[in-house]
Design an enzyme around this catalytic site. Structure first.
Site: not given
Lengths: 87, 330, 395
Positions: C320, C302, C160, C383, C291, C325
């Site tokens: 998002k 976050e 990502c 990831f 994010h 996403h």
């Protein structure tokens, strides 16, 4: 299937499904914690065990959090399987 | 593990597969999860990780990442018709699983990146490291490349005409004169920093290009040499990525004519794959130390001693080309 | 050393096919997450996605891109790439110059073609037209060939955070003198591989996602592409310049392959490092494009990392909930959105957050507002604990 035999079968399945290289099924104690201490599995393993329960025993667990309550040790898993299996 | 580059292993079914070690350094609880790409990548990195006083990051090149895991997950999608699937192989198939696992294993919070640009994945990883070291020469990075043969990508490459159709032996790879090559795989890692002390070699230059035009390759090669070869010095050895595919010989012949020095080949030892130039760099480091090129590698006469400057020329499918110039230190 | 500036942007997403369309949608708080209508998947009826409502065939026609083996991923990239280079008014000589780099990102590549891939991986005969299109590099190689680019070309895949890393890499190439300009970005399209992968991890929501909401249930996948043209400020005196790429940092959380640690070291360090490269302090950040995937793990961590770093957490929101996403495209799409914030001195509303996370009390921005903005931070966490933060600043 008798409980003792089911426990044996489940231990074999856990070792195979999770590719537990250094663990023999017979070494897993019935009340040994699967997560944290004991077998030391993690969150990805818990998702994989949920898949195992679905594929081998027809048990559908939608919420992984609920799943963790069942996946405490072999005893709790076997109890749940005996109650809810559809296969 | 001591490697003997004088011995030659033959391929089986046109594939040269890695010889895997025992992985004593990886706890079974972590090893069990690793697909082959991650396993061999971590396996190749562990001895260096032990050696390094400190590490500021991991930079990995891989064209495809964990192919075995990719096909395992893909097959599940088809087999179970997008039903309930196990996530393990999905996570392991992502190309940055190798660098990610290395960071995880060493609890290293530094720079962590995966370059996946096919036949230039390793070269881009090296350029990345060079930029980092220019800014921080005191830092140490682990740079490497991994690519694996799996049933999945072997089949796709075979269908596309990349591999030999008939079974060949490594010994006859360069004399058979047919289309295609043989498949290979490896994990290669290096510790790099900006300090000559105790260094095996120095990377003087790396350049990658996209073209099928020989004239462009020739011109870029000449510019590369002008830019990176120190004045008054010569190239003592050309390590050529010739791979037995006769459709590509013209590129290698052209480069050999321009460089006009002792030439050695290595793809009969490794097979062909996108990040094989990483192996060539490792080989160059070995040759700097032994100062002796095994006879099975030589295409021409032996190089004159001392072997100080080695140029690697490689191309992947005649479309991505790279030049890497190394000089011996210490 | 000259500052690195953005002179062109291009984007296509579930909320618009161009920069202008995306901006209007953001201003209006439009959500592009809907039921699938084009993409064939078992999940079509079960969960919503940020699907771009243009078929692959339409894209081919529109872009005059009927080359053999072209994938939807490449087409989306081409769409945004073409917009960005036109916006930057790059000449053909400049695009083909040896000192123009192309750095892209994709986590899907040609693997969107699951059935063809399965066939080619398993059958002995009759290879499809896509044999050389499956890998991640296929998209950038397609662009390189189509535009006859001769500079450095690279593809990055760190899940990502991929295109955020691509932007950072392009900026560093220019800074190091290896390129004079860099076209940077990323793309991903919907694919059975990623849909099933994320579903197996139980992080997809069957409802439209609610970033930073206490009751959030997971993310929605989306597709899209974005590219930015980066140049040296000294070279572009006569051009329109959007923003300065003033800060960037990549750090690793090194906790787990697919989730972040409670302490959020990775996000904390990437944000802190970006501030350091920008040579600004926490108080200088005007807004954060978070994010904010709406997974339980990401938004909690976050939030915690923002509280840990900032004396006062600046206004923030996740886009998002507008686009879904977009994985490999996320970093680049959100960079373009951050540049829109700066260019127009406006913040767009974060959608669908009803109740803040109880443990933090942090609320994303909920209404459109014009306000003075100087430095925008954009975060992307992937990831493997891969965390990247970018900072864009006014000139």
């Amino acid at each position: 299937m008798e409980t003792a035999a089911l426990k044996e079968q489940l231990k074999k399945q856990i070792v195979e499904f999770l590719n537990l290289l250094s663990v023999k099924p017979e070494d897993i104690k019935d009340d040994e914690p699967l997560f944290g201490e004991g077998l030391g599995l993690d969150s990805i393993d818990s998702l994989e065990l949920i898949v195992l329960l679905g594929r081998e025993y027809g048990i559908d667990i939608k919420d992984p959090k609920e799943g963790r309550k069942i996946l405490v040790d072999v005893n709790t898993m076997v109890a749940y399987i005996e109650k809810h299996r559809t296969k | 593990m001591d490697v003997d580059i004088n011995s030659l292993y033959d391929c089986t079914d046109n594939k040269l597969k890695v010889i895997e070690p025992g992985y004593e350094g990886i706890p079974p609880g972590i090893l069990r999860r690793m697909g082959k790409a991650v396993r061999i990548g971590v396996g190749a990195a562990l001895p260096l990780i032990k050696e390094a006083a400190s590490l500021d990051g991991f930079i990995i090149g891989t064209a495809n990442g964990g192919m075995e895991d990719c096909i395992k997950f893909l097959n599940q999608i088809i087999q179970y018709e997008e039903g309930v699937l196990t996530p393990g192989s999905f996570v392991q198939s992502t190309p940055n699983a190798i660098a990610g696992q290395l960071g995880l294993f060493t609890k290293n919070k530094g720079y962590n990146i995966t370059h996946v640009h096919r036949g230039l994945a390793f070269e881009n990883a090296v350029i990345d490291a060079m930029m980092l070291l220019h800014d921080h020469p005191e830092n140490n990075y682990l740079v490497g490349a991994v690519d694996e043969i799996s049933a999945y990508n072997y089949n796709i490459e075979l269908l596309s005409g990349a591999y030999k159709k008939e079974p060949v032996s490594c010994k006859e790879l360069y004399t058979i004169h047919s289309e295609g090559c043989i498949a290979g795989e490896s994990a290669v890692t290096f510790l790099v920093n900006g300090n000559k002390t105790n260094a095996v070699a120095q990377l003087l230059g790396v350049h990658g290009l996209h073209t099928t035009d020989i004239a462009v390759v020739e011109k870029q090669l000449q510019l590369f040499i002008q830019k990176h070869l120190p004045a008054g010095e010569k190239i003592d050895l050309l390590l050529s990525g010739e791979n037995g595919d006769n459709r590509l010989s013209k590129y290698y012949t052209s480069v050999e004519n321009i460089i006009n020095t002792a030439t050695a080949r290595f793809k009969h030892m490794t097979g062909e794959y996108a990040t094989v130039s990483s192996f060539a760099v490792w080989l160059a480091c070995q040759l700097f130390q032994t100062q002796d090129v095994p006879s099975h590698m030589l295409k021409t006469q032996k190089p004159q001693a001392p072997i100080k400057n080695i140029l690697i020329y490689n191309n992947y499918k005649g479309a991505q080309h790279s030049f890497i110039l190394l000089t011996k230190e210490n | 050393m000259s500052r690195i500036v953005v002179t062109g942007i291009g984007v296509i997403s579930a909320i618009g096919n161009t920069v202008a369309e995306n901006r209007t949608a953001l201003q209006e708080g439009k959500c592009g997450i809907t039921a699938l209508s084009l993409f064939p998947s078992k999940y079509a009826g079960l969960m919503p996605f940020g699907e771009i409502k243009i078929s692959t065939e339409e894209l081919q026609k529109k872009l005059n891109a009927t080359e053999r083996g072209v994938t939807r991923t490449s087409l989306l990239a081409l769409h945004a790439f073409a917009e960005a280079i036109a916006d930057s008014q790059l000449t053909n000589d400049e695009i083909t110059a040896f000192d123009t780099a192309l750095i892209g990102a994709s986590t899907v590549g040609g693997m969107c073609l699951t059935d063809e891939l399965y066939h080619d991986a398993n059958k002995n005969e009759g290879g499809s037209a896509y044999l050389s299109s499956y890998d991640f590099a296929s998209v950038n190689i397609y662009l390189q060939e189509r535009y006859k680019m001769s500079g450095i070309v690279n593809t990055i895949n760190t899940a990502c955070s991929s295109s955020a890393n691509a932007i950072m890499y392009g900026a560093r190439l220019i800074k190091s003198g290896r390129a004079k300009r860099a076209i940077v970005g990323g793309v991903d399209c919907l694919a059975k591989f990623t849909i099933n992968g994320f579903n197996a991890l139980h992080i997809l929501s069957s409802d439209i996602c609610t970033p930073f909401d206490e009751q959030r249930k997971g993310l929605n996948l989306g597709e899209g592409a974005a590219f930015l043209v980066l140049e040296r400020e000294e070279d572009v005196i006569a051009k329109n310049v959007y923003a300065v790429v003033s800060g960037y940092c990549n750090a690793n959380d090194s906790f787990h392959p697919s989730s972040l640690s409670d302490e959020g070291d990775g996000p904390y360090l990437s944000m802190k490092g970006a501030l350091e490269t920008a040579n600004i302090t926490v108080g200088d950040i005007s807004f954060i494009n978070a994010h904010g995937t709406a997974t339980e793990n990401n938004d909690a961590v976050e939030s915690k990392a923002m509280i840990r770093l900032f004396d006062r957490v600046p206004p923030f929101a996740s886009t998002k909930s507008n686009t879904g996403h977009t994985l490999g495209a996320a970093g680049a799409i959100e960079a373009v959105y951050s540049i829109l914030n700066l260019t127009h001195q406006e913040i767009y509303p974060g959608l669908n957050c009803k109740n803040p996370i109880a443990a933090t009390g942090l609320q994303p921005v909920k209404i459109y507002q014009k306000r003075p903005l100087q430095h925008i931070m954009s975060n992307s966490f992937g990831f493997g604990g891969n965390c990247t933060s970018l900072i864009f600043s006014t000139t």
